[in-house]
Design a protein around this motif. Structure first.
Motif, PDB file in Angstrom:
ATOM      1  N   MET A 185       9.399  -1.788  -1.090  1.00 33.00           N
ATOM      2  CA  MET A 185       9.146  -3.228  -1.032  1.00 33.00           C
ATOM      3  C   MET A 185      10.395  -4.018  -0.645  1.00 33.00           C
ATOM      4  O   MET A 185      10.292  -5.052   0.017  1.00 33.00           O
ATOM      5  CB  MET A 185       8.625  -3.716  -2.385  1.00 33.00           C
ATOM      6  CG  MET A 185       7.238  -3.227  -2.724  1.00 33.00           C
ATOM      7  SD  MET A 185       5.995  -3.661  -1.468  1.00 33.00           S
ATOM      8  CE  MET A 185       6.179  -5.439  -1.411  1.00 33.00           C
ATOM      9  N   SER A 186      11.570  -3.550  -1.054  1.00 34.53           N
ATOM     10  CA  SER A 186      12.790  -4.313  -0.762  1.00 34.53           C
ATOM     11  C   SER A 186      13.219  -4.210   0.693  1.00 34.53           C
ATOM     12  O   SER A 186      14.207  -4.831   1.087  1.00 34.53           O
ATOM     13  CB  SER A 186      13.941  -3.852  -1.677  1.00 34.53           C
ATOM     14  OG  SER A 186      14.198  -2.466  -1.504  1.00 34.53           O
ATOM     15  N   GLN A 187      12.497  -3.451   1.492  1.00 32.98           N
ATOM     16  CA  GLN A 187      12.780  -3.413   2.927  1.00 32.98           C
ATOM     17  C   GLN A 187      11.987  -4.468   3.705  1.00 32.98           C
ATOM     18  O   GLN A 187      11.974  -4.462   4.940  1.00 32.98           O
ATOM     19  CB  GLN A 187      12.490  -2.017   3.493  1.00 32.98           C
ATOM     20  CG  GLN A 187      13.429  -0.953   2.960  1.00 32.98           C
ATOM     21  CD  GLN A 187      13.270   0.395   3.645  1.00 32.98           C
ATOM     22  OE1 GLN A 187      13.372   0.491   4.866  1.00 32.98           O
ATOM     23  NE2 GLN A 187      13.023   1.432   2.862  1.00 32.98           N
ATOM     24  N   LEU A 188      11.354  -5.394   2.980  1.00 33.67           N
ATOM     25  CA  LEU A 188      10.643  -6.496   3.630  1.00 33.67           C
ATOM     26  C   LEU A 188      11.561  -7.341   4.517  1.00 33.67           C
ATOM     27  O   LEU A 188      11.142  -7.741   5.620  1.00 33.67           O
ATOM     28  CB  LEU A 188       9.957  -7.369   2.579  1.00 33.67           C
ATOM     29  CG  LEU A 188       9.224  -8.604   3.110  1.00 33.67           C
ATOM     30  CD1 LEU A 188       8.117  -8.210   4.077  1.00 33.67           C
ATOM     31  CD2 LEU A 188       8.655  -9.427   1.941  1.00 33.67           C
ATOM     32  N   PRO A 189      12.807  -7.659   4.108  1.00 30.23           N
ATOM     33  CA  PRO A 189      13.683  -8.397   5.032  1.00 30.23           C
ATOM     34  C   PRO A 189      13.891  -7.692   6.373  1.00 30.23           C
ATOM     35  O   PRO A 189      14.050  -8.352   7.405  1.00 30.23           O
ATOM     36  CB  PRO A 189      14.999  -8.519   4.244  1.00 30.23           C
ATOM     37  CG  PRO A 189      14.578  -8.508   2.822  1.00 30.23           C
ATOM     38  CD  PRO A 189      13.425  -7.544   2.766  1.00 30.23           C
ATOM     39  N   GLY A 190      13.902  -6.369   6.372  1.00 26.91           N
ATOM     40  CA  GLY A 190      14.002  -5.645   7.636  1.00 26.91           C
ATOM     41  C   GLY A 190      12.796  -5.890   8.516  1.00 26.91           C
ATOM     42  O   GLY A 190      12.916  -6.001   9.748  1.00 26.91           O
ATOM     43  N   MET A 191      11.610  -5.998   7.899  1.00 25.50           N
ATOM     44  CA  MET A 191      10.415  -6.309   8.673  1.00 25.50           C
ATOM     45  C   MET A 191      10.467  -7.743   9.206  1.00 25.50           C
ATOM     46  O   MET A 191       9.992  -8.017  10.311  1.00 25.50           O
ATOM     47  CB  MET A 191       9.163  -6.126   7.806  1.00 25.50           C
ATOM     48  CG  MET A 191       8.999  -4.726   7.201  1.00 25.50           C
ATOM     49  SD  MET A 191       8.970  -3.413   8.434  1.00 25.50           S
ATOM     50  CE  MET A 191      10.696  -2.853   8.377  1.00 25.50           C
ATOM     51  N   VAL A 192      11.051  -8.653   8.415  1.00 21.04           N
ATOM     52  CA  VAL A 192      11.230 -10.024   8.902  1.00 21.04           C
ATOM     53  C   VAL A 192      12.147 -10.027  10.125  1.00 21.04           C
ATOM     54  O   VAL A 192      11.894 -10.731  11.112  1.00 21.04           O
ATOM     55  CB  VAL A 192      11.812 -10.913   7.782  1.00 21.04           C
ATOM     56  CG1 VAL A 192      12.109 -12.316   8.313  1.00 21.04           C
ATOM     57  CG2 VAL A 192      10.849 -10.995   6.610  1.00 21.04           C
ATOM     58  N   ALA A 193      13.215  -9.218  10.082  1.00 20.57           N
ATOM     59  CA  ALA A 193      14.128  -9.129  11.230  1.00 20.57           C
ATOM     60  C   ALA A 193      13.414  -8.556  12.449  1.00 20.57           C
ATOM     61  O   ALA A 193      13.595  -9.051  13.567  1.00 20.57           O
ATOM     62  CB  ALA A 193      15.338  -8.268  10.865  1.00 20.57           C
ATOM     63  N   ALA A 194      12.612  -7.511  12.254  1.00 28.50           N
ATOM     64  CA  ALA A 194      11.883  -6.910  13.385  1.00 28.50           C
ATOM     65  C   ALA A 194      10.907  -7.907  13.993  1.00 28.50           C
ATOM     66  O   ALA A 194      10.801  -8.025  15.223  1.00 28.50           O
ATOM     67  CB  ALA A 194      11.146  -5.657  12.917  1.00 28.50           C
ATOM     68  N   LEU A 228      17.113  -2.341  -2.158  1.00 31.39           N
ATOM     69  CA  LEU A 228      17.716  -2.542  -3.470  1.00 31.39           C
ATOM     70  C   LEU A 228      17.451  -1.318  -4.333  1.00 31.39           C
ATOM     71  O   LEU A 228      16.458  -0.612  -4.144  1.00 31.39           O
ATOM     72  CB  LEU A 228      17.130  -3.782  -4.139  1.00 31.39           C
ATOM     73  CG  LEU A 228      17.320  -5.118  -3.406  1.00 31.39           C
ATOM     74  CD1 LEU A 228      16.626  -6.233  -4.170  1.00 31.39           C
ATOM     75  CD2 LEU A 228      18.796  -5.424  -3.217  1.00 31.39           C
ATOM     76  N   ASP A 229      18.355  -1.080  -5.277  1.00 33.79           N
ATOM     77  CA  ASP A 229      18.196   0.043  -6.203  1.00 33.79           C
ATOM     78  C   ASP A 229      17.920  -0.501  -7.595  1.00 33.79           C
ATOM     79  O   ASP A 229      18.393  -1.582  -7.966  1.00 33.79           O
ATOM     80  CB  ASP A 229      19.465   0.903  -6.216  1.00 33.79           C
ATOM     81  CG  ASP A 229      19.217   2.291  -6.789  1.00 33.79           C
ATOM     82  OD1 ASP A 229      18.103   2.523  -7.319  1.00 33.79           O
ATOM     83  OD2 ASP A 229      20.123   3.138  -6.718  1.00 33.79           O
ATOM     84  N   VAL A 230      17.147   0.269  -8.366  1.00 33.55           N
ATOM     85  CA  VAL A 230      16.826  -0.142  -9.734  1.00 33.55           C
ATOM     86  C   VAL A 230      17.951   0.190 -10.692  1.00 33.55           C
ATOM     87  O   VAL A 230      17.922  -0.209 -11.861  1.00 33.55           O
ATOM     88  CB  VAL A 230      15.527   0.538 -10.203  1.00 33.55           C
ATOM     89  CG1 VAL A 230      14.361   0.116  -9.332  1.00 33.55           C
ATOM     90  CG2 VAL A 230      15.663   2.062 -10.199  1.00 33.55           C
ATOM     91  N   VAL A 231      18.943   0.931 -10.208  1.00 33.88           N
ATOM     92  CA  VAL A 231      20.090   1.320 -11.033  1.00 33.88           C
ATOM     93  C   VAL A 231      21.334   0.661 -10.459  1.00 33.88           C
ATOM     94  O   VAL A 231      21.563   0.692  -9.238  1.00 33.88           O
ATOM     95  CB  VAL A 231      20.266   2.848 -11.055  1.00 33.88           C
ATOM     96  CG1 VAL A 231      21.470   3.230 -11.904  1.00 33.88           C
ATOM     97  CG2 VAL A 231      19.011   3.525 -11.592  1.00 33.88           C
ATOM     98  N   GLY A 232      22.165   0.081 -11.332  1.00 34.20           N
ATOM     99  CA  GLY A 232      23.419  -0.512 -10.871  1.00 34.20           C
ATOM    100  C   GLY A 232      23.225  -1.916 -10.321  1.00 34.20           C
ATOM    101  O   GLY A 232      22.143  -2.510 -10.392  1.00 34.20           O
ATOM    102  N   VAL A 276       0.836  -1.209   0.000  1.00 37.79           N
ATOM    103  CA  VAL A 276       0.000   0.000   0.000  1.00 37.79           C
ATOM    104  C   VAL A 276       0.867   1.254   0.000  1.00 37.79           C
ATOM    105  O   VAL A 276       0.681   2.154  -0.836  1.00 37.79           O
ATOM    106  CB  VAL A 276      -0.942   0.001   1.223  1.00 37.79           C
ATOM    107  CG1 VAL A 276      -1.624   1.353   1.365  1.00 37.79           C
ATOM    108  CG2 VAL A 276      -1.974  -1.097   1.093  1.00 37.79           C
ATOM    109  N   SER A 277       1.825   1.336   0.928  1.00 38.89           N
ATOM    110  CA  SER A 277       2.653   2.543   1.021  1.00 38.89           C
ATOM    111  C   SER A 277       3.525   2.702  -0.218  1.00 38.89           C
ATOM    112  O   SER A 277       3.698   3.822  -0.720  1.00 38.89           O
ATOM    113  CB  SER A 277       3.519   2.490   2.285  1.00 38.89           C
ATOM    114  OG  SER A 277       4.340   1.334   2.285  1.00 38.89           O
ATOM    115  N   GLY A 278       4.093   1.592  -0.749  1.00 41.27           N
ATOM    116  CA  GLY A 278       4.929   1.696  -1.957  1.00 41.27           C
ATOM    117  C   GLY A 278       4.141   2.138  -3.168  1.00 41.27           C
ATOM    118  O   GLY A 278       4.603   2.968  -3.964  1.00 41.27           O
TER     119      GLY A 278
END
Length: 562
Positions: free
Chosen positions: A466-475, A526-530, A439-441
């Motif tokens: 969306m790529s910060q989902l692993p951080g939510m898994v850690a929390a 994650l970044d969409v560039v590089g 929703v927020s993304g």
């Protein structure tokens, strides 16, 4: 016939609570207030410190940071102009007071944050100590021991008002101490801002007290209070649009969040307005007292919506958990969407604000790396994902609450295994995190698309979120481990969230080591560039899964409520 001989009652325990430390008899209306106050302080000392200390720390570092980045009015000229033009910024903070002195900038941006946090603290604490204790039967125990009839209402309110007052005095003292090193700060402005925090916190505490009488349970009281807070914010926004240029401030009186613009800290410092606002807060408390005196114990003035005649066709424990949680998820989704839309609406001014060699660019570069667009979107997604982290940790910690309330035993008695109860809560927290991130993304990307399209800004808004989902898994994993090992210590799981927010927003300003900033559950994306950097995301996932495994093992082997 045998004679019954009366035995004198023990002078300890309940007798001590009846008489308290006031020296009054048990029949006094204030009997036992001293012991009850000490009991509340002991029970909620951790929550109080967790609210007060971070806000004091924020105030202590904000003004010196402003001075180092914007040492003069000339260096703030572009910033002030852009902030006054940006609709999103005006929506969040209101209009920047002219000419933009350091104190005015402080009370405009940081002052808004302080007011909202003080309101949240006052609402949550008031509902918990006032209606929460009644729902859990603690007030009934107090009355059975002979405490005075007004003590169950008066002492919780006095505690919350004292905490709000202590927070405000600390803020005023810190800002007064900083006047010795920062010329643009004034003593009168410091105490005008502190006083505004105090009366606004008292007002929202009184609103929560009224809601505790209207609502049947603490959850309903909390929801009503939050609706009033949202309405107060909307009225403050409407007041900014209506009164700008007209000189009429009548609408600001209707919102405690708008009282700051009536007091005008660091501009006019109207202390008489503070006195009038204090009268409003006291009047709201009197209304709450009148409602409480006519309300039956555990009753409410609003109709009971806690049960329904409609029959649910439940297909297992997870289905029941989902049906009980969907309203909360909708509420968090609305909050996430609103926050994302607010920040996405200010993205159009990023290139002007963060022009090369500008003070703002040098400040932001300490908190995020990359191009100006990348830095801005990175910080915005940290703010939106922070709300998701709060919702996820709160959802996981609910399992400890169910255990303390005895509801976990009911679930287990129905034939649900401990492992299933635990994993259902974990899965619910993870699903809620995914939904809120989506929703927020999506909202952040959609609103950014209307303001900024340079440097893959739209795609970055969605992918960074969306790529910060692993951080939510850690929390969730950290909270799960604490729930399994020691449910009494689940409050420590908020330490991970608080540390993450501090590391992301203030780590660069205080020159925090890179390894310390990497401990954050926020900001790794994650970044969409590089070439993408997967290492921090993999580490966060491993930490989260390990925490879930530890919590599951401990929860299935230990005794309940141990």
């Amino acid at each position: 016939m045998s004679t019954v001989t009366s035995v004198p009652a023990s002078t300890g325990g309940a007798e001590d609570l009846r008489t308290g430390r006031s020296g009054r008899e048990g029949s006094s209306a204030l009997a036992g207030w001293g012991v009850y106050l000490l009991t509340l302080l002991r029970r909620f000392r951790v929550q109080i410190v967790a609210w007060v200390l971070p806000l004091w720390l924020l105030v202590s570092v904000t003004a010196p940071s402003y001075e180092s980045i914007y040492p003069s009015l000339e260096t703030r000229a572009v910033l002030i102009e852009q902030m006054r033009k940006s609709p999103g910024t005006r929506l969040l903070y209101g209009y920047v007071p002219a000419p933009g002195r350091l104190g005015q900038l402080l009370q405009w941006e940081t002052g808004t944050f302080l007011l909202v946090c003080t309101a949240l603290m006052a609402i949550l604490l008031t509902c918990r100590v006032l209606r929460g204790d009644e729902d859990e039967g603690f007030v009934e125990v107090l009355r059975a021991t002979g405490v005075g009839r007004i003590v169950p209402f008066l002492v919780p309110m006095a505690l919350v008002w004292a905490v709000v007052g202590a927070l405000s005095v600390g803020v005023g003292g810190i800002l007064t101490w900083q006047t010795g090193s920062i010329e643009e700060l004034t003593v009168s402005g410091a105490w005008a801002l502190a006083g505004t925090m105090c009366v606004a916190g008292w007002a929202f505490s009184a609103v929560a007290a009224v809601a505790s009488q209207l609502g049947r349970q603490v959850g309903q009281a909390r929801s009503l209070s939050m609706l009033v807070l949202a309405a107060a914010f909307s009225v403050r926004v409407a007041a900014d649009e209506v009164t700008e240029g007209s000189g009429s401030d009548w609408l600001r009186w209707l919102s405690p969040l708008g009282w700051r613009d009536l007091v005008r800290p660091y501009s006019n410092d109207r202390f008489m307005v503070l006195a009038a606002c204090c009268v409003v807060a006291v009047a709201l408390v009197i209304v709450a007292v009148a409602l409480a005196s006519r309300r039956e114990y555990l009753d409410s003035y609003l109709p009971d919506r806690s049960s329904s005649q409609r029959r649910w066709r439940i297909r297992g424990h997870m289905d029941l958990l989902g049906r009980l949680s969907w309203r909360g998820v909708l509420g968090w989704a609305a909050a996430s969407a609103g926050l994302a839309s607010l920040y996405g609406s200010v993205s159009g001014s990023v290139n002007d604000l963060m022009a090369p060699d500008s003070p703002t660019a040098s400040w932001v570069s300490k908190m995020a790396s990359g191009s100006p667009v990348e830095q801005f979107i990175s910080l915005m997604t940290v703010v939106t994902v922070l709300l998701v982290a709060v919702a996820a940790v709160r959802r996981m910690n609910r399992l400890a609450f169910l255990e303390r309330a005895g509801l976990a035993e009911v679930e287990l008695a129905a034939g649900v295994s401990r492992g299933r109860v635990f994993l259902s809560q974990v899965l619910g927290a993870l699903i809620e995190s995914i939904v809120l991130l989506l929703v927020s993304g999506t909202v952040l990307a959609a609103t950014t698309a209307t303001q900024l399209t340079d440097e893959h800004a739209v795609a970055r808004s969605f992918v960074f979120t969306m790529s910060q989902l692993p951080g939510m898994v850690a929390a969730v994993g950290i909270a799960a481990a604490l729930v399994g090992l020691a449910p009494r210590l689940v409050g420590l799981s908020w330490g991970a969230v608080v540390w993450s927010a501090f590391a992301q927003f203030f780590g660069g300003l205080v020159e925090l080591k890179d390894w310390a900033k990497d401990l954050s559950v926020l900001g790794h994306h994650l970044d969409v560039v590089g070439s993408p950097d997967w290492k921090p995301l993999v580490v966060q996932t491993v930490v989260g899964l390990a925490g879930i495994a530890i919590g599951l093992t401990a929860y299935t082997r230990r005794d309940l409520s141990s």
